[in-house]
Design a protein around this motif. Structure first.
Motif, PDB file in Angstrom:
ATOM      1  N   ILE A  73     -27.091  -7.356  20.924  1.00  0.00           N
ATOM      2  CA  ILE A  73     -27.242  -6.631  19.655  1.00  0.00           C
ATOM      3  C   ILE A  73     -26.792  -7.477  18.477  1.00  0.00           C
ATOM      4  CG2 ILE A  73     -26.345  -4.678  18.309  1.00  0.00           C
ATOM      5  CD1 ILE A  73     -26.387  -3.032  20.788  1.00  0.00           C
ATOM      6  N   LYS A  74     -25.685  -8.197  18.673  1.00  0.00           N
ATOM      7  CA  LYS A  74     -25.175  -9.039  17.581  1.00  0.00           C
ATOM      8  C   LYS A  74     -26.164 -10.137  17.215  1.00  0.00           C
ATOM      9  CE  LYS A  74     -20.272  -8.305  17.987  1.00  0.00           C
ATOM     10  NZ  LYS A  74     -18.968  -8.885  18.320  1.00  0.00           N
ATOM     11  N   ILE A  75     -26.714 -10.782  18.233  1.00  0.00           N
ATOM     12  CA  ILE A  75     -27.631 -11.887  17.957  1.00  0.00           C
ATOM     13  C   ILE A  75     -28.955 -11.344  17.421  1.00  0.00           C
ATOM     14  CG2 ILE A  75     -28.789 -12.228  20.192  1.00  0.00           C
ATOM     15  CD1 ILE A  75     -28.043 -15.220  19.890  1.00  0.00           C
ATOM     16  N   LYS A  76     -29.319 -10.128  17.808  1.00  0.00           N
ATOM     17  CA  LYS A  76     -30.540  -9.516  17.297  1.00  0.00           C
ATOM     18  C   LYS A  76     -30.397  -9.226  15.797  1.00  0.00           C
ATOM     19  CE  LYS A  76     -33.851  -5.935  18.567  1.00  0.00           C
ATOM     20  NZ  LYS A  76     -33.608  -4.729  17.759  1.00  0.00           N
ATOM     21  N   ASP A  77     -29.222  -8.751  15.391  1.00  0.00           N
ATOM     22  CA  ASP A  77     -28.961  -8.530  13.960  1.00  0.00           C
ATOM     23  C   ASP A  77     -29.102  -9.843  13.191  1.00  0.00           C
ATOM     24  OD1 ASP A  77     -28.469  -5.887  14.398  1.00  0.00           O
ATOM     25  OD2 ASP A  77     -26.287  -6.035  14.259  1.00  0.00           O
ATOM     26  N   GLN A  78     -28.519 -10.897  13.783  1.00  0.00           N
ATOM     27  CA  GLN A  78     -28.562 -12.225  13.170  1.00  0.00           C
ATOM     28  C   GLN A  78     -30.021 -12.689  13.018  1.00  0.00           C
ATOM     29  OE1 GLN A  78     -25.854 -14.614  15.524  1.00  0.00           O
ATOM     30  NE2 GLN A  78     -26.227 -16.421  14.263  1.00  0.00           N
ATOM     31  N   LEU A  79     -30.802 -12.458  14.065  1.00  0.00           N
ATOM     32  CA  LEU A  79     -32.224 -12.849  14.057  1.00  0.00           C
ATOM     33  C   LEU A  79     -32.972 -12.107  12.956  1.00  0.00           C
ATOM     34  CD1 LEU A  79     -34.489 -14.427  15.615  1.00  0.00           C
ATOM     35  CD2 LEU A  79     -34.897 -12.323  16.891  1.00  0.00           C
ATOM     36  N   GLU A  80     -32.697 -10.817  12.811  1.00  0.00           N
ATOM     37  CA  GLU A  80     -33.405 -10.029  11.797  1.00  0.00           C
ATOM     38  C   GLU A  80     -33.043 -10.480  10.385  1.00  0.00           C
ATOM     39  OE1 GLU A  80     -34.083  -6.138  14.652  1.00  0.00           O
ATOM     40  OE2 GLU A  80     -32.505  -6.073  13.138  1.00  0.00           O
ATOM     41  N   ARG A  81     -31.780 -10.816  10.184  1.00  0.00           N
ATOM     42  CA  ARG A  81     -31.364 -11.331   8.868  1.00  0.00           C
ATOM     43  C   ARG A  81     -32.076 -12.640   8.561  1.00  0.00           C
ATOM     44  NH1 ARG A  81     -26.265  -9.655  10.373  1.00  0.00           N
ATOM     45  NH2 ARG A  81     -25.602 -11.770  10.894  1.00  0.00           N
ATOM     46  N   LEU A  82     -32.157 -13.495   9.583  1.00  0.00           N
ATOM     47  CA  LEU A  82     -32.788 -14.808   9.411  1.00  0.00           C
ATOM     48  C   LEU A  82     -34.284 -14.662   9.150  1.00  0.00           C
ATOM     49  CD1 LEU A  82     -31.348 -17.546   9.596  1.00  0.00           C
ATOM     50  CD2 LEU A  82     -32.428 -17.859  11.825  1.00  0.00           C
ATOM     51  N   GLN A  83     -34.924 -13.700   9.821  1.00  0.00           N
ATOM     52  CA  GLN A  83     -36.355 -13.468   9.605  1.00  0.00           C
ATOM     53  C   GLN A  83     -36.610 -13.057   8.153  1.00  0.00           C
ATOM     54  OE1 GLN A  83     -36.902 -10.760  12.873  1.00  0.00           O
ATOM     55  NE2 GLN A  83     -38.137 -12.208  14.047  1.00  0.00           N
ATOM     56  N   ALA A  84     -35.724 -12.212   7.614  1.00  0.00           N
ATOM     57  CA  ALA A  84     -35.854 -11.770   6.223  1.00  0.00           C
ATOM     58  C   ALA A  84     -35.659 -12.947   5.273  1.00  0.00           C
ATOM     59  CB  ALA A  84     -34.834 -10.664   5.938  1.00  0.00           C
ATOM     60  N   GLU A  85     -34.689 -13.791   5.616  1.00  0.00           N
ATOM     61  CA  GLU A  85     -34.401 -14.964   4.785  1.00  0.00           C
ATOM     62  C   GLU A  85     -35.588 -15.927   4.782  1.00  0.00           C
ATOM     63  OE1 GLU A  85     -31.061 -18.483   4.454  1.00  0.00           O
ATOM     64  OE2 GLU A  85     -30.688 -16.870   5.882  1.00  0.00           O
ATOM     65  N   LEU A  86     -36.165 -16.130   5.951  1.00  0.00           N
ATOM     66  CA  LEU A  86     -37.312 -17.037   6.080  1.00  0.00           C
ATOM     67  C   LEU A  86     -38.499 -16.509   5.279  1.00  0.00           C
ATOM     68  CD1 LEU A  86     -38.450 -19.575   7.482  1.00  0.00           C
ATOM     69  CD2 LEU A  86     -39.171 -18.123   9.377  1.00  0.00           C
ATOM     70  N   GLN A  87     -38.700 -15.205   5.332  1.00  0.00           N
ATOM     71  CA  GLN A  87     -39.794 -14.600   4.576  1.00  0.00           C
ATOM     72  C   GLN A  87     -39.612 -14.834   3.081  1.00  0.00           C
ATOM     73  OE1 GLN A  87     -42.479 -13.364   6.247  1.00  0.00           O
ATOM     74  NE2 GLN A  87     -43.309 -13.541   4.189  1.00  0.00           N
ATOM     75  N   LYS A  88     -38.351 -14.716   2.629  1.00  0.00           N
ATOM     76  CA  LYS A  88     -38.037 -14.932   1.218  1.00  0.00           C
ATOM     77  C   LYS A  88     -38.331 -16.378   0.804  1.00  0.00           C
ATOM     78  CE  LYS A  88     -33.878 -14.225  -0.485  1.00  0.00           C
ATOM     79  NZ  LYS A  88     -32.495 -13.692  -0.444  1.00  0.00           N
ATOM     80  N   GLU A  89     -37.951 -17.321   1.696  1.00  0.00           N
ATOM     81  CA  GLU A  89     -38.218 -18.746   1.436  1.00  0.00           C
ATOM     82  C   GLU A  89     -39.717 -18.999   1.314  1.00  0.00           C
ATOM     83  OE1 GLU A  89     -36.468 -21.625   1.033  1.00  0.00           O
ATOM     84  OE2 GLU A  89     -34.559 -20.569   0.965  1.00  0.00           O
ATOM     85  N   LYS A  90     -40.470 -18.365   2.209  1.00  0.00           N
ATOM     86  CA  LYS A  90     -41.924 -18.582   2.212  1.00  0.00           C
ATOM     87  C   LYS A  90     -42.579 -17.981   0.978  1.00  0.00           C
ATOM     88  CE  LYS A  90     -42.880 -19.239   7.109  1.00  0.00           C
ATOM     89  NZ  LYS A  90     -43.363 -18.652   8.365  1.00  0.00           N
ATOM     90  N   ASP A  91     -41.991 -16.868   0.495  1.00  0.00           N
ATOM     91  CA  ASP A  91     -42.554 -16.201  -0.688  1.00  0.00           C
ATOM     92  C   ASP A  91     -42.298 -16.999  -1.962  1.00  0.00           C
ATOM     93  OD1 ASP A  91     -43.454 -14.238   0.963  1.00  0.00           O
ATOM     94  OD2 ASP A  91     -41.881 -12.797   0.497  1.00  0.00           O
ATOM     95  N   ASN A  92     -41.265 -17.837  -1.930  1.00  0.00           N
ATOM     96  CA  ASN A  92     -40.926 -18.612  -3.144  1.00  0.00           C
ATOM     97  C   ASN A  92     -41.913 -19.756  -3.380  1.00  0.00           C
ATOM     98  OD1 ASN A  92     -38.792 -17.044  -3.831  1.00  0.00           O
ATOM     99  ND2 ASN A  92     -37.254 -18.328  -2.835  1.00  0.00           N
TER     100      ASN A  92
END
Lengths: 92, 92
Positions: A73-92
């Motif tokens: 569960i902890k690593i899944k939370d981390q993965l979801e945060r990172l996915q959101a961050e990556l999406q933000k990078e791609k949108d920039n």
């Protein structure tokens, strides 16, 4: 994912030893992957047992599962945060 | 992470029921998190048990731990790939 199951009737069986017990595990994963997973479970059981020497093997196994799901569960939370961050990078 | 342990001497104890057995789990996590983890372990045990009705509870618990560690390793690989991808995006 599909749950790994104990079986002696299906192909792709891997025999492993976990905490002194033999298991025949079947799944789509490679035998080397299954052996890695089994050795991690064995290590975790020994680690928890050393902290709780009075624990019977059944409670020890359940507690090992609790720890593994907690880590998951902890690593899944981390993965979801990172996915959101990556999406933000791609949108920039 | 620090392993969750069974204890009745430390603060922040949470009592949960997993597969009909009571556990007092102590750790730094919140009781609601511990209860979520416990319910996921309970679900997984019931899922595996339904596929392997002859399994004794001890083997069932070990196999549940095997499944949880397997899930953990897979998601960890996914996290590492994503971290590399994010780094590449940032470098561009």
């Amino acid at each position: 994912m599909e749950a790994l199951t104990l079986s002696n009737t299906q192909k792709h069986r891997t025999t492993v030893d976990i905490y002194g017990q033999q298991f025949v595990i079947m799944g789509t994963e490679s035998p080397s992957h299954i052996r890695l997973v089994a050795s991690l479970v064995d290590d975790k059981m020994r680690e928890i047992s050393s902290k709780n020497p009075m624990l019977d093997v059944n409670k020890l196994a359940v507690l090992t599962a609790v720890n593994a799901v907690n880590d998951y569960i902890k690593i899944k939370d981390q993965l979801e945060r990172l996915q959101a961050e990556l999406q933000k990078e791609k949108d920039n």
